[in-house]
Design a protein around this motif. Structure first.
Motif, PDB file in Angstrom:
ATOM      1  N   VAL A  43       0.854  -1.188   0.000  1.00 48.78           N
ATOM      2  CA  VAL A  43       0.000   0.000   0.000  1.00 48.78           C
ATOM      3  C   VAL A  43       0.890   1.239   0.000  1.00 48.78           C
ATOM      4  O   VAL A  43       1.783   1.358   0.840  1.00 48.78           O
ATOM      5  N   GLY A  44       0.647   2.138  -0.912  1.00 49.82           N
ATOM      6  CA  GLY A  44       1.378   3.409  -0.914  1.00 49.82           C
ATOM      7  C   GLY A  44       2.880   3.259  -1.002  1.00 49.82           C
ATOM      8  O   GLY A  44       3.614   4.039  -0.414  1.00 49.82           O
ATOM      9  N   GLY A  45       3.351   2.245  -1.697  1.00 50.82           N
ATOM     10  CA  GLY A  45       4.786   2.063  -1.871  1.00 50.82           C
ATOM     11  C   GLY A  45       5.476   1.325  -0.739  1.00 50.82           C
ATOM     12  O   GLY A  45       6.696   1.165  -0.763  1.00 50.82           O
ATOM     13  N   VAL A  46       4.746   0.878   0.277  1.00 52.00           N
ATOM     14  CA  VAL A  46       5.349   0.121   1.373  1.00 52.00           C
ATOM     15  C   VAL A  46       5.657  -1.285   0.865  1.00 52.00           C
ATOM     16  O   VAL A  46       4.795  -1.967   0.330  1.00 52.00           O
TER      17      VAL A  46
END
Length: 102
Positions: A43-46
């Protein structure tokens, strides 16, 4: 990962470091690295985090001399393999809740 980088950058000689992780863990397809997968992975680049990479970053960036790593996840036994392979400049203790990955 950003919090660890800040901690390493602020470390001083003589300090001790404790790393604790509780969450999801997996092993890469080659079977030579454990990855930590926090709840928000993907999520969101994690991204998942390589245990081999974790030990390498600590070994290079931590100014103290003693490190304890506690992993409570699947394949957490991989911490012993990572320390053996990459933990060259510090005194390490690795604790895993699973022997899988060792």
């Amino acid at each position: 990962q950003q919090a660890l980088q800040k901690t390493l950058a602020a470390s001083r000689p003589g300090e001790q470091l404790i790393v604790y992780y509780c969450g999801h863990g997996s092993e890469n397809d080659a079977g030579n690295d454990t990855t930590l997968a926090p709840y928000d992975a993907g999520v969101g680049g994690v991204e998942e985090w390589s245990v081999n990479e974790l030990v390498q970053k600590v070994d290079k960036g931590f100014q103290g001399s003693r490190v304890a790593v506690f992993l409570d996840c699947c394949h957490s036994g991989g911490i012993t393999r990572a320390i053996k392979k990459y933990g060259r400049n510090k005194s390490y203790m690795g604790f895993g809740s699973s022997t899988s990955g060792a």
